[in-house]
Design an enzyme around this catalytic site. Structure first.
Site, PDB file in Angstrom:
ATOM      1  CB  THR A   9      88.284  71.390  78.114  1.00 21.87           C
ATOM      2  OG1 THR A   9      87.845  72.735  77.988  1.00 21.87           O
ATOM      3  CG2 THR A   9      87.154  70.428  77.829  1.00 21.87           C
ATOM      4  CE  LYS A  65      84.585  73.143  79.204  1.00 22.87           C
ATOM      5  NZ  LYS A  65      85.056  73.542  77.855  1.00 22.87           N
ATOM      6  CB  THR A  67      79.390  80.352  77.421  1.00 23.82           C
ATOM      7  OG1 THR A  67      80.734  80.071  77.116  1.00 23.82           O
ATOM      8  CG2 THR A  67      79.019  79.671  78.719  1.00 23.82           C
ATOM      9  CD  GLU A  74      91.526  77.517  75.009  1.00 21.70           C
ATOM     10  OE1 GLU A  74      91.249  76.318  75.102  1.00 21.70           O
ATOM     11  OE2 GLU A  74      91.701  78.103  73.935  1.00 21.70           O
ATOM     12  CG  ASN A 108      93.656  77.631  71.315  1.00 25.33           C
ATOM     13  OD1 ASN A 108      92.922  76.673  71.481  1.00 25.33           O
ATOM     14  ND2 ASN A 108      93.583  78.735  72.030  1.00 25.33           N
TER      15      ASN A 108
END
Lengths: 418, 418
Positions: free
Chosen positions: B164, B190, B201, B287, B413
């Protein structure tokens, strides 16, 4: 979003000012160049009349020196007269030398103010690990003692002097009637990072002229903290310095409150208003924040469930970033309810996005429903945004307050010490 | 910073590839336009030989539909043959319709692959609250079934298809000797937001041709997760979709492992290497991350204490922002140890700032010591940064892995859905 305690209008009046609002309290703020230059960085609160003191302190295993000092004073001193605060250096992780510094600060204040050393509370906020410059602190104390006044301006200066990354100073004051007398309660506090209190928040000081027994004062404070300072979070980091102290000197002349009578209830309500207001000011002025973010949980099984659930939502980085981006990604809030540790039926939950004017249903019975993105964006652009979660499994409720996660939070904290 | 299990060189060889490395496993990745356009977004893992399956799933009360489906399959199906994964939509908070969609996905795969419906695991990752487009999923499954191959490239395509916000695909594979046969274990996973596993996770898939009993396979996986996937955090948010699944088809031909013998120990070590490597890849590609951030705790009282302490440090927003800013503000890490909930003597703790080459003492016996800021900045500029905490109160140790908190985390985000 406004705090309106039931019947608040009848039992209390909100007035100007902060720690100098109550009778007999003086304050000052001065430039002592502890770490910052060209700004006030030391504050004093003083009452000539002896005060009862109650306090709530950080639960962090790593406690700053002033926390250790204050716990002793609150527990054992017959009376408290003064609080000396500095901003810039936290005096945490400073060992024996750090504790010695608290002692020297108290001694300096005791000499200037002609009070006993153990009548002085000290508090520090700022960088962890550095030692305080004792000479500058002592010089600051002398300045403060000379300058102290009982005016609103003096209270304001003290509130400014304790700021670190705060963008605004934070004060509140109210009056109530107790035993036919007017009682005043006022307070000030500072945030705004390392805020995830697990006893109380970084530094908050409340003063009152109410007459109340020390036991009931401590009980009132400890109970109230659970629904106020312990319900805010800026970044999930519980500080080493969290200190909330209340001083009462009895000068209002009300009959001393020694049981949980009607006056006690009024005092509790007023204290709740003071604490909620200060806690929300801290959350809304979290480092880099652009919005106050409230999570309200209703119809939870127990009060503690409601507290845990609402705190989990306002602590979620992903939800906070979505609030910053004005993105109605309430799936993240739902997810945060889910990992809070509280058991519930996910298939029952309703979620609403709210501000003071509107309430927009976004999830119903655990599933996202059709809603207007335009309406959602409008609500998310308010300075105060609320997510309401209806758990539909009981009658308990709680609110928690935080803020959005922004570029500025990262900027401030990537570069705090330089 | 490198994972070097004791004697790893002797017992295992690190090889190219991922889920197709082990004998008899095929994979594929295709563009199904589930939500993303012009990129692969569906993956298949397939074994013609029947597989034993073990799994660990999210502890979030809000469980995505595929998690509910997979728990059933892992617990009750006599054999598993396939895993179908999509990226873009998480199929979480989607109620009965969402669960129906898992069933339809499994049915489509069962038809194409001529296997039973309950031999198909499904997994989803992406936005919470949206329903999956069933027709596109079914079309994607047909494409995948046609395209599947046992090549390294096919494994690579599958690893890319499940991404993603990941910036790189994540794979690892090793071989060991067991019972005179070469056994291969490979995996892919991922991240990279909503990563704070409290079981495992988001999505990780491991395949092996080892012959092992289902009970020991599950035990090995469940035990290993505690020190690997459960020791990473990107943002403190535990996802609704966390899924870690291992499939073993026995084609290596080793005598089936049915007791905790030497072969079992080798398998455990290899699995630990696979899981640690994938977990670290996830943390380092969190991220917006610019660095992999490890917290290692040594000489703690208990293993669980060491785990909690190290996790608390890598989860601290303030510490993470300081790492991003290359600011050696280890007071924040000390503070995070303090609020972890673990009891310890703050006056004993030493803290070191480390990378692969250097170890710089910054705190000694609970106090900051003189250190070179220049050295510290150099260490903090490494792609892998470690804070080592010596608690000096026992012999247990643990490592946790996270990443720094950056402008890009907020950017990603604040605007994830658009």
């Amino acid at each position: 979003m406004k705090v309106k305690p039931k019947g608040a209008d009848e039992i209390m009046d909100i007035i100007q000012g902060g720690v100098t609002a109550a009778k007999g309290f003086e304050a000052a703020g001065v430039e002592a160049a502890i770490k910052y230059q060209n700004r006030k960085d030391m504050a004093l609160i003083y009452s000539e009349a002896p005060c009862k003191a109650a306090g709530v302190f950080t639960s962090n295993m790593v406690k700053a020196a002033p926390v250790l000092w204050d716990k002793e004073v609150v527990a054992h001193s017959p009376a408290v007269h003064a609080v000396v605060v500095n901003a810039g250096i936290a005096n945490a992780c400073t060992g024996k030398e750090g504790y010695e510094c608290c002692k020297k600060t108290a001694k300096a204040a005791a000499e200037c103010l002609q009070i006993s050393e153990d009548a002085v509370l000290v508090a520090s906020t700022g960088v962890i690990g550095m030692q305080l410059p004792v000479d500058k602190i002592a010089a600051g104390v002398r300045q403060l003692a000379e300058k102290k006044k009982d005016t609103t301006e003096a209270g304001q200066e003290a509130a400014e002097a304790i700021m670190t990354t705060d963008t605004v100073s934070k004060q509140v004051a109210v009056t109530i009637e107790a035993g036919g007398k007017t009682v005043t309660i006022g307070g000030m506090c500072k945030g705004s990072g390392m805020i995830h209190p697990n006893m109380c928040t970084m530094l908050a000081f409340i003063t009152s002229d109410i007459a109340i027994s020390k036991e009931l004062l401590q009980e009132a404070l400890s109970e109230d903290v659970k629904d106020t300072f312990n319900m805010i979070s800026v970044d999930g980091d519980t500080s080493t310095n969290d200190t909330l102290v209340i001083l009462t000197n009895g000068l209002a002349g009300n009959p001393e409150i020694t049981s949980k009578n009607e006056d006690y209830d009024k005092f509790r309500e007023a204290l709740n208003y003071i604490n909620t207001t200060l806690a929300k000011k801290m959350a809304g002025d979290g480092e880099g924040a652009t919005a106050l973010f409230e999570a309200k949980v209703i119809h939870a099984k127990t009060k503690e469930d409601a507290r845990v659930l609402s705190r989990s939502v306002i602590s979620s980085n992903l939800t906070k970033a979505a609030i910053f981006g004005h993105d109605a990604n309430l799936g993240r809030a739902f997810c945060a309810l889910g990992y809070s540790g509280v058991e519930f039926d996910a298939g029952l939950v309703d979620l609403y996005l709210e501000n003071d004017e509107k309430s927009l249903p976004v999830f119903q019975n655990g599933m996202m429903i059709d809603y207007s993105e335009e309406e959602a964006t409008k609500i998310l652009s308010s300075p105060e945004v609320r997510i309401l979660a209806d758990m539909k499994c009981g009658s308990a409720e709680a609110s928690a307050w935080g803020c959005d996660l922004t570029f500025d939070y990262v900027k401030i904290n990537a570069d705090y010490r330089s």
